[in-house]
Design an enzyme around this catalytic site. Sequence first.
Site, short mmCIF file in Angstrom:
data_model
loop_
_atom_site.label_atom_id
_atom_site.label_comp_id
_atom_site.label_asym_id
_atom_site.label_seq_id
_atom_site.Cartn_x
_atom_site.Cartn_y
_atom_site.Cartn_z
N CYS A 65 -9.61 34.54 6.57
CA CYS A 65 -10.54 33.09 6.40
C CYS A 65 -10.27 33.60 8.00
O CYS A 65 -9.12 34.70 8.78
CB CYS A 65 -10.01 31.67 6.48
N HIS A 98 11.75 40.61 4.16
CA HIS A 98 12.27 39.40 4.58
C HIS A 98 11.93 38.41 3.27
O HIS A 98 13.35 37.41 3.34
CB HIS A 98 12.95 38.78 5.80
#
Length: 144
Positions: A65, A98
């Site tokens: 978007c 991570h």
Amino acid sequence: MKIAIGNDHAGTDYKLAIKTFLESEGIEVINYGTNENSSVDYPDFVHPVAKDVDTSKVTYGILICGSGNGVAMTANKYTNVRAGLCWTKEITELTRLHNNANIICVPARFTSLPQAVEMIKTFLATEFEGGRHQNRVDKIPMCL
């Protein structure tokens, strides 16, 4: 590998280019996004992608978007979704390493098209590091 992709009007050109790239790599793409540039409501295109990732119907999701924020906020309502907002290859790599992100959210108004394709390549090529990060990822879902 199967990937679900969704976008609003700000991400149509990016979605089409990313979809072409993925298919050239032999990746099956489920397109839930708009193919038009006229204004639409991004949640209508986010929910099917997030649902497919949440239920393991697909391996990953891609959402695009204008800012990337709206699609990330919507997708992250799903328990098994970890949607990361990425604007550089380095952030993309870290969100996989991570955080074990399974959806990448691309801000079309703040990245170039070539940059976005490179981020997708990085997202798909980076494996979750696990280890000390696994305990943190396990704490992400909200307890009900």
